[in-house]
Write a protein that holds these residues in place. Sequence first.
Motif, PDB file in Angstrom:
ATOM      1  N   LEU A  17       0.824  -1.207   0.000  1.00 44.08           N
ATOM      2  CA  LEU A  17       0.000   0.000   0.000  1.00 44.08           C
ATOM      3  C   LEU A  17       0.858   1.256   0.000  1.00 44.08           C
ATOM      4  O   LEU A  17       0.502   2.258  -0.630  1.00 44.08           O
ATOM      5  CB  LEU A  17      -0.943  -0.001   1.205  1.00 44.08           C
ATOM      6  N   GLU A  18       2.008   1.223   0.678  1.00 39.20           N
ATOM      7  CA  GLU A  18       2.891   2.392   0.702  1.00 39.20           C
ATOM      8  C   GLU A  18       3.480   2.639  -0.688  1.00 39.20           C
ATOM      9  O   GLU A  18       3.663   3.794  -1.098  1.00 39.20           O
ATOM     10  CB  GLU A  18       4.007   2.188   1.731  1.00 39.20           C
ATOM     11  N   LYS A  77       1.933   1.970  -3.464  1.00 39.45           N
ATOM     12  CA  LYS A  77       0.836   2.588  -4.207  1.00 39.45           C
ATOM     13  C   LYS A  77       0.700   4.066  -3.848  1.00 39.45           C
ATOM     14  O   LYS A  77       0.403   4.906  -4.709  1.00 39.45           O
ATOM     15  CB  LYS A  77      -0.472   1.843  -3.935  1.00 39.45           C
ATOM     16  N   ASN A  78       0.925   4.394  -2.573  1.00 41.33           N
ATOM     17  CA  ASN A  78       0.859   5.799  -2.159  1.00 41.33           C
ATOM     18  C   ASN A  78       1.958   6.619  -2.827  1.00 41.33           C
ATOM     19  O   ASN A  78       1.742   7.785  -3.199  1.00 41.33           O
ATOM     20  CB  ASN A  78       0.975   5.906  -0.634  1.00 41.33           C
ATOM     21  N   LYS A  79       3.150   6.029  -2.993  1.00 40.33           N
ATOM     22  CA  LYS A  79       4.229   6.720  -3.694  1.00 40.33           C
ATOM     23  C   LYS A  79       3.844   6.985  -5.154  1.00 40.33           C
ATOM     24  O   LYS A  79       4.098   8.061  -5.698  1.00 40.33           O
ATOM     25  CB  LYS A  79       5.519   5.893  -3.635  1.00 40.33           C
ATOM     26  N   GLN A  83       0.832   7.232  -6.271  1.00 43.47           N
ATOM     27  CA  GLN A  83      -0.200   8.265  -6.254  1.00 43.47           C
ATOM     28  C   GLN A  83       0.429   9.649  -6.187  1.00 43.47           C
ATOM     29  O   GLN A  83      -0.021  10.576  -6.877  1.00 43.47           O
ATOM     30  CB  GLN A  83      -1.135   8.057  -5.060  1.00 43.47           C
ATOM     31  N   ALA A 143      -4.543   5.401  -4.828  1.00 45.75           N
ATOM     32  CA  ALA A 143      -4.003   4.085  -4.479  1.00 45.75           C
ATOM     33  C   ALA A 143      -5.054   2.988  -4.623  1.00 45.75           C
ATOM     34  O   ALA A 143      -4.748   1.879  -5.063  1.00 45.75           O
ATOM     35  CB  ALA A 143      -3.448   4.112  -3.052  1.00 45.75           C
ATOM     36  N   ASP A 151      -2.490  -5.561  -0.909  1.00 44.70           N
ATOM     37  CA  ASP A 151      -2.247  -4.427  -0.018  1.00 44.70           C
ATOM     38  C   ASP A 151      -1.809  -4.837   1.386  1.00 44.70           C
ATOM     39  O   ASP A 151      -1.018  -4.152   2.019  1.00 44.70           O
ATOM     40  CB  ASP A 151      -3.509  -3.562   0.087  1.00 44.70           C
TER      41      ASP A 151
END
Length: 239
Positions: free
Chosen positions: A23-24, A26-28, A30, A37, A51
């Motif tokens: 998930l982190e 995906k946040n990057k 984003q 994300a 995730d």
Amino acid sequence: MKIIINTKLCKFTIDVSTQEPILEIKNKIQGLLGIPAHSQTLTVWDWELIDGLDLEDYPLISDGTNINLSTTSAKMKITVKFSARKMEVEAEQSDTVGRLREKIHMMERTPMRRMALLFNGAEMEDDLRSLREYGVGGGGEVVVLMKAMGEATSRRVAVVVQTSASLMDGARIPVEVKDSSRVGEVREMLVERKLLPLDEYILIHKQRIMREDFSLRWHGVETGDVLYVFKGSVSRAGI
């Protein structure tokens, strides 16, 4: 280490650590591309990165690995309820019940064959039917009940052992074993029969590192499944 993110329009590199949550990552992405994300799907060798897991849960990923990014608006969060806890699982309405069962197994290491999945009080028995067909939507709650193991009769399963490209040129080895066999016993059998050279190995089933002291039955291995073999060993607690 660095991983390469591939999209239909571009390719770029990001720095990550082996303990980094999916998930982190995906946040990057984003932050770089503006793609939410929850709309991202990351895959490597057609395996979706989940995730609730970390990069170190995917030993196939190393420095320079290419990871494919696709986007969808059909992602949803559903609540999976156990007897004493709850967790959120990301899914799509087109996902099958079997795919949801695999995700729960990957995140919780719950034996797949012992899971009964219930929605609105009725068991979702057909693994090939989609969540949409059962009426499961975003915010829905799926209850997991654990079936008693009983005295299950040992049966034989025919699987394929797939080695990595760097090991025996990516050989596919058909094997028939009892589903009550421990993973460590299967590994030793492959070495003793000279199907694999003497070395330490990690076995992976459905994207999850298999535990040496647990049986194939516990891991949900069925006839026709593929067990991936890579050189190495696991010392991380909890595997």
